[in-house]
Design a protein around this motif. Structure first.
Motif, PDB file in Angstrom:
ATOM      1  N   TRP A  58     -40.454   2.621 -12.243  1.00  0.00           N
ATOM      2  CA  TRP A  58     -39.126   3.286 -12.560  1.00  0.00           C
ATOM      3  C   TRP A  58     -38.184   3.512 -11.612  1.00  0.00           C
ATOM      4  O   TRP A  58     -37.154   3.182 -11.639  1.00  0.00           O
ATOM      5  CB  TRP A  58     -39.376   4.439 -13.366  1.00  0.00           C
ATOM      6  CG  TRP A  58     -40.039   4.355 -14.871  1.00  0.00           C
ATOM      7  CD1 TRP A  58     -41.460   4.415 -15.145  1.00  0.00           C
ATOM      8  CD2 TRP A  58     -39.450   3.783 -15.776  1.00  0.00           C
ATOM      9  NE1 TRP A  58     -41.556   3.905 -16.350  1.00  0.00           N
ATOM     10  CE2 TRP A  58     -40.340   3.691 -16.852  1.00  0.00           C
ATOM     11  CE3 TRP A  58     -38.005   3.295 -16.236  1.00  0.00           C
ATOM     12  CZ2 TRP A  58     -39.988   3.000 -17.992  1.00  0.00           C
ATOM     13  CZ3 TRP A  58     -37.903   2.767 -17.552  1.00  0.00           C
ATOM     14  CH2 TRP A  58     -38.918   2.499 -18.261  1.00  0.00           C
ATOM     15  N   TRP A  86     -36.758   0.017 -10.188  1.00  0.00           N
ATOM     16  CA  TRP A  86     -35.821  -0.448 -11.160  1.00  0.00           C
ATOM     17  C   TRP A  86     -34.641   0.446 -11.201  1.00  0.00           C
ATOM     18  O   TRP A  86     -33.480  -0.346 -11.164  1.00  0.00           O
ATOM     19  CB  TRP A  86     -36.503  -0.117 -12.826  1.00  0.00           C
ATOM     20  CG  TRP A  86     -35.415  -0.291 -13.930  1.00  0.00           C
ATOM     21  CD1 TRP A  86     -35.114  -1.558 -14.302  1.00  0.00           C
ATOM     22  CD2 TRP A  86     -34.829   0.584 -14.581  1.00  0.00           C
ATOM     23  NE1 TRP A  86     -34.146  -1.322 -15.286  1.00  0.00           N
ATOM     24  CE2 TRP A  86     -34.048   0.128 -15.707  1.00  0.00           C
ATOM     25  CE3 TRP A  86     -34.947   2.005 -14.397  1.00  0.00           C
ATOM     26  CZ2 TRP A  86     -33.344   0.599 -16.597  1.00  0.00           C
ATOM     27  CZ3 TRP A  86     -34.358   2.765 -15.569  1.00  0.00           C
ATOM     28  CH2 TRP A  86     -33.267   1.984 -16.369  1.00  0.00           C
ATOM     29  N   TRP A  93     -29.848  -3.566 -14.760  1.00  0.00           N
ATOM     30  CA  TRP A  93     -30.888  -2.927 -15.412  1.00  0.00           C
ATOM     31  C   TRP A  93     -31.746  -3.557 -16.590  1.00  0.00           C
ATOM     32  O   TRP A  93     -32.725  -3.496 -16.834  1.00  0.00           O
ATOM     33  CB  TRP A  93     -30.492  -1.251 -15.524  1.00  0.00           C
ATOM     34  CG  TRP A  93     -30.614  -0.636 -14.516  1.00  0.00           C
ATOM     35  CD1 TRP A  93     -31.362  -0.481 -13.398  1.00  0.00           C
ATOM     36  CD2 TRP A  93     -29.521   0.681 -14.488  1.00  0.00           C
ATOM     37  NE1 TRP A  93     -30.918   0.520 -12.765  1.00  0.00           N
ATOM     38  CE2 TRP A  93     -29.896   1.281 -13.229  1.00  0.00           C
ATOM     39  CE3 TRP A  93     -28.488   1.228 -15.010  1.00  0.00           C
ATOM     40  CZ2 TRP A  93     -29.157   2.241 -12.606  1.00  0.00           C
ATOM     41  CZ3 TRP A  93     -27.767   2.143 -14.567  1.00  0.00           C
ATOM     42  CH2 TRP A  93     -27.996   2.907 -13.647  1.00  0.00           C
ATOM     43  N   TYR A  96     -33.136  -7.205 -14.698  1.00  0.00           N
ATOM     44  CA  TYR A  96     -34.147  -6.967 -13.564  1.00  0.00           C
ATOM     45  C   TYR A  96     -35.543  -6.901 -13.975  1.00  0.00           C
ATOM     46  O   TYR A  96     -36.362  -7.641 -13.418  1.00  0.00           O
ATOM     47  CB  TYR A  96     -33.755  -5.349 -12.906  1.00  0.00           C
ATOM     48  CG  TYR A  96     -34.733  -5.310 -11.837  1.00  0.00           C
ATOM     49  CD1 TYR A  96     -34.580  -5.853 -10.339  1.00  0.00           C
ATOM     50  CD2 TYR A  96     -35.551  -4.294 -11.711  1.00  0.00           C
ATOM     51  CE1 TYR A  96     -35.517  -5.815  -9.364  1.00  0.00           C
ATOM     52  CE2 TYR A  96     -36.368  -3.965 -10.658  1.00  0.00           C
ATOM     53  CZ  TYR A  96     -36.347  -4.628  -9.665  1.00  0.00           C
ATOM     54  OH  TYR A  96     -37.031  -4.410  -8.598  1.00  0.00           O
ATOM     55  N   PRO A  97     -36.043  -6.328 -15.207  1.00  0.00           N
ATOM     56  CA  PRO A  97     -37.468  -6.595 -15.387  1.00  0.00           C
ATOM     57  C   PRO A  97     -37.756  -8.045 -15.639  1.00  0.00           C
ATOM     58  O   PRO A  97     -38.839  -8.342 -15.622  1.00  0.00           O
ATOM     59  CB  PRO A  97     -37.720  -5.564 -16.620  1.00  0.00           C
ATOM     60  CG  PRO A  97     -36.454  -4.635 -16.430  1.00  0.00           C
ATOM     61  CD  PRO A  97     -35.413  -5.377 -16.056  1.00  0.00           C
ATOM     62  N   THR A 116     -44.806  -3.005 -10.618  1.00  0.00           N
ATOM     63  CA  THR A 116     -43.432  -3.137 -11.154  1.00  0.00           C
ATOM     64  C   THR A 116     -43.051  -2.597 -12.657  1.00  0.00           C
ATOM     65  O   THR A 116     -43.882  -2.351 -13.343  1.00  0.00           O
ATOM     66  CB  THR A 116     -42.900  -4.766 -11.154  1.00  0.00           C
ATOM     67  OG1 THR A 116     -43.806  -5.598 -11.905  1.00  0.00           O
ATOM     68  CG2 THR A 116     -43.324  -5.320  -9.744  1.00  0.00           C
ATOM     69  N   LEU A 117     -41.832  -2.495 -12.862  1.00  0.00           N
ATOM     70  CA  LEU A 117     -41.508  -2.119 -14.123  1.00  0.00           C
ATOM     71  C   LEU A 117     -42.081  -3.135 -15.458  1.00  0.00           C
ATOM     72  O   LEU A 117     -42.631  -2.701 -16.454  1.00  0.00           O
ATOM     73  CB  LEU A 117     -40.192  -1.862 -14.418  1.00  0.00           C
ATOM     74  CG  LEU A 117     -39.486  -1.279 -15.736  1.00  0.00           C
ATOM     75  CD1 LEU A 117     -40.289   0.178 -15.995  1.00  0.00           C
ATOM     76  CD2 LEU A 117     -38.095  -1.089 -15.821  1.00  0.00           C
ATOM     77  N   SER A 118     -41.898  -4.224 -14.993  1.00  0.00           N
ATOM     78  CA  SER A 118     -42.557  -5.364 -16.015  1.00  0.00           C
ATOM     79  C   SER A 118     -43.868  -5.332 -16.218  1.00  0.00           C
ATOM     80  O   SER A 118     -44.575  -5.477 -17.354  1.00  0.00           O
ATOM     81  CB  SER A 118     -41.940  -6.765 -15.540  1.00  0.00           C
ATOM     82  OG  SER A 118     -42.523  -7.633 -16.630  1.00  0.00           O
ATOM     83  N   THR A 124     -41.434  -5.690 -21.871  1.00  0.00           N
ATOM     84  CA  THR A 124     -40.489  -6.099 -21.112  1.00  0.00           C
ATOM     85  C   THR A 124     -39.129  -6.388 -21.725  1.00  0.00           C
ATOM     86  O   THR A 124     -38.021  -6.217 -21.506  1.00  0.00           O
ATOM     87  CB  THR A 124     -40.774  -6.993 -19.818  1.00  0.00           C
ATOM     88  OG1 THR A 124     -41.924  -6.352 -18.859  1.00  0.00           O
ATOM     89  CG2 THR A 124     -39.714  -7.464 -18.979  1.00  0.00           C
ATOM     90  N   SER A 175     -35.476  -4.792 -22.306  1.00  0.00           N
ATOM     91  CA  SER A 175     -34.282  -5.390 -21.812  1.00  0.00           C
ATOM     92  C   SER A 175     -33.344  -5.589 -22.951  1.00  0.00           C
ATOM     93  O   SER A 175     -32.259  -5.592 -22.605  1.00  0.00           O
ATOM     94  CB  SER A 175     -34.807  -6.980 -20.931  1.00  0.00           C
ATOM     95  OG  SER A 175     -35.400  -6.730 -19.834  1.00  0.00           O
TER      96      SER A 175
END
Length: 280
Positions: free
Chosen positions: A109, A112, A156, A159-160, A177-179, A187, A191
């Motif tokens: 987070w 991100w 934002w 990005y994922p 990572t966030l994804s 994800t 998004s």
């Protein structure tokens, strides 16, 4: 580049020389420096960014990235101290993203939020300050903060999606990572929600400025991006592992870059009335 053109569209003090040098500092030196520096420490073995088969990194990449960074700051200093300082801050935050001592990238987070904040709002303010030869105080001005925040919303949301095909590579390095935290389908759901917020925010921005015609052009420019995203999302629902790949992700990037650059160049020409001044 869309962030640069958005800042250019709203800049009150246009100067041909500054436009050129701000563009050169950002796109030919600062961004390549950031990309090269992070690539050196990531040492990617699988597809990354615009490279399907990235070559092995060498120490030369590290040194060249630092030279490019210094050149960017040097160009910024010819405009004013504030712009050079903002270039320095952006570069240092970018370095912290992948450097093993800090490695913001491993915090889902936080990475991100920081990536979207600095590549969006901060970059918008930085370009605005350089283009208008203003001080760093523009960071706090509503006429800079609001459109800058809109650019962060765009990032934002996107990005994922740039991480969705790198789960194996990121897991190998220990980067959560966030994804990776959200999962592939998560994800896309995340998004899509940010994209809806972004669209509503831009609609409010243009309507608040009495630019209804611009809003329709914006929606037209976003249509191919959303159609591509929804098509990709549909395939992801059928087979996430198969379709969360490099080719689909790069397709999303290319569609977004083409449509957003075209729109913000149009917005720059329309908002500044340059074409009317030239008799078109």
């Amino acid at each position: 580049m869309p962030v640069f053109f958005f800042a250019l569209a709203l800049t009150p003090n246009h100067n041909e020389s500054r436009i050129l040098w701000v563009f050169v500092a950002l796109h030919l030196f600062l961004y390549p420096s950031s990309n090269g520096y992070n690539s050196y420490f990531d040492k990617d073995e699988e597809s990354i960014g615009g490279l399907k088969h990235p070559p092995k990194v060498t120490k030369d990449l590290y040194w060249i990235s630092l030279v490019f960074f210094l050149i960017a700051i040097g160009i910024g200093a010819t405009i004013n101290f504030s712009f050079a300082l903002m270039l320095l801050i952006y570069g240092l935050v970018s370095m912290a993203y992948s450097h093993p001592w800090i490695r913001i990238k491993k915090y889902p987070w936080l990475s991100w939020f920081i990536a979207g904040l600095f590549q969006g709002y901060f970059t918008f303010a930085m370009a605005y300050a350089g283009l208008s030869k203003l001080s760093w105080e523009v960071l706090y001005k509503p006429h800079v903060f609001i459109p800058g925040l809109l650019t962060s919303l765009m990032l934002w949301g996107n990005y994922p999606l740039t991480q969705v095909y790198q789960h194996k590579e990121d897991s190998r390095r220990g980067d959560r990572t966030l994804s990776l935290a959200l999962g592939i389908k998560g994800t896309f759901l995340f998004s899509s929600s940010i994209f809806m917020i972004t669209g509503a925010a831009f609609a409010w921005f243009f309507l608040d400025r009495n630019q209804t015609q611009i809003l329709w052009v914006y929606l037209a420019a976003m249509t191919p991006i959303m159609l591509y995203f929804l098509t990709w999302f549909n395939f992801i629902r059928l087979n996430p592992i198969k379709y969360a790949n490099y080719n689909w992700a790069m397709g999303m990037n290319y569609f977004s870059a083409l449509a957003l650059n075209a729109f913000f160049i149009y917005y720059f020409l329309e908002n500044t009335q340059i074409l009317q001044a030239l008799g078109y």
